[in-house]
Design a protein around this motif. Sequence first.
Motif, PDB file in Angstrom:
ATOM      1  N   CYS A   1     -22.823   9.639 -37.023  1.00  0.00           N
ATOM      2  CA  CYS A   1     -23.738  10.319 -36.107  1.00  0.00           C
ATOM      3  C   CYS A   1     -25.092   9.641 -36.207  1.00  0.00           C
ATOM      4  O   CYS A   1     -25.627   9.481 -37.307  1.00  0.00           O
ATOM      5  N   THR A   2     -25.635   9.264 -35.053  1.00  0.00           N
ATOM      6  CA  THR A   2     -26.945   8.624 -35.007  1.00  0.00           C
ATOM      7  C   THR A   2     -27.885   9.449 -34.159  1.00  0.00           C
ATOM      8  O   THR A   2     -27.530   9.852 -33.044  1.00  0.00           O
TER       9      THR A   2
ATOM     10  N   TRP B   1     -22.913  17.872 -41.225  1.00  0.00           N
ATOM     11  CA  TRP B   1     -21.761  18.105 -40.369  1.00  0.00           C
ATOM     12  C   TRP B   1     -21.265  19.547 -40.497  1.00  0.00           C
ATOM     13  O   TRP B   1     -21.230  20.105 -41.604  1.00  0.00           O
ATOM     14  N   TYR B   2     -20.865  20.083 -39.348  1.00  0.00           N
ATOM     15  CA  TYR B   2     -20.194  21.367 -39.262  1.00  0.00           C
ATOM     16  C   TYR B   2     -18.898  21.138 -38.495  1.00  0.00           C
ATOM     17  O   TYR B   2     -18.702  20.090 -37.892  1.00  0.00           O
TER      18      TYR B   2
ATOM     19  N   LEU C   1     -20.359  12.655 -47.798  1.00  0.00           N
ATOM     20  CA  LEU C   1     -21.449  12.495 -46.839  1.00  0.00           C
ATOM     21  C   LEU C   1     -22.368  11.390 -47.327  1.00  0.00           C
ATOM     22  O   LEU C   1     -22.720  11.343 -48.505  1.00  0.00           O
ATOM     23  N   SER C   2     -22.742  10.500 -46.425  1.00  0.00           N
ATOM     24  CA  SER C   2     -23.720   9.474 -46.763  1.00  0.00           C
ATOM     25  C   SER C   2     -24.700   9.322 -45.598  1.00  0.00           C
ATOM     26  O   SER C   2     -24.404   9.724 -44.471  1.00  0.00           O
ATOM     27  N   ARG C   3     -25.865   8.704 -45.888  1.00  0.00           N
ATOM     28  CA  ARG C   3     -26.920   8.680 -44.891  1.00  0.00           C
ATOM     29  C   ARG C   3     -27.758   7.417 -45.043  1.00  0.00           C
ATOM     30  O   ARG C   3     -28.003   6.952 -46.155  1.00  0.00           O
TER      31      ARG C   3
ATOM     32  N   VAL D   1     -25.870   9.295 -40.165  1.00  0.00           N
ATOM     33  CA  VAL D   1     -25.148   9.958 -41.240  1.00  0.00           C
ATOM     34  C   VAL D   1     -23.662   9.743 -41.009  1.00  0.00           C
ATOM     35  O   VAL D   1     -23.207   9.710 -39.866  1.00  0.00           O
ATOM     36  N   TRP D   2     -22.939   9.556 -42.095  1.00  0.00           N
ATOM     37  CA  TRP D   2     -21.501   9.340 -42.030  1.00  0.00           C
ATOM     38  C   TRP D   2     -20.780  10.438 -42.816  1.00  0.00           C
ATOM     39  O   TRP D   2     -21.305  10.953 -43.813  1.00  0.00           O
ATOM     40  N   LEU D   3     -19.584  10.743 -42.370  1.00  0.00           N
ATOM     41  CA  LEU D   3     -18.715  11.654 -43.104  1.00  0.00           C
ATOM     42  C   LEU D   3     -17.389  10.932 -43.331  1.00  0.00           C
ATOM     43  O   LEU D   3     -16.622  10.739 -42.389  1.00  0.00           O
TER      44      LEU D   3
END
Length: 121
Positions: free
Chosen positions: A22-23, A36-37, A69-71, A78-80
């Motif tokens: 997600c950007t 994230w949800y 989760l990373s960012r 952000v990545w999941l």
Amino acid sequence: QVQLVESGGGLAQPGGSLQLSCTASGEIFMLLNMGWYRQSPGKQRELVAIPTRDGWTNYADSVRGRFTLSRNNAERTVWLQMSSLQPEDTAVYYCYADVQRRPDFGVEAFWGPGTQVTVSS
């Protein structure tokens, strides 16, 4: 305004992996938090993973140990990373961000449009 663009959803087999990203872009003075949800049919939207103020990450009990989760703050991304996926992980996954758009604005919550993750054999 602020836009959250998600990618990486799709179909995975049980035990498989997927990575969501997600950007954030647009009118952003300060990006305070991203996470994230998810929402499954007939259920309420639930937290999956989001950073805490003390530098840790709050994970849902159902995903702890399987999702990471990373960012990257500079890239506002952000990545999941989702591993050992199970059919119960099937849901629409939504990116979330707390954003201050201007110095004299308060913090607002923004959501992405969602990306479908389906775990099935």
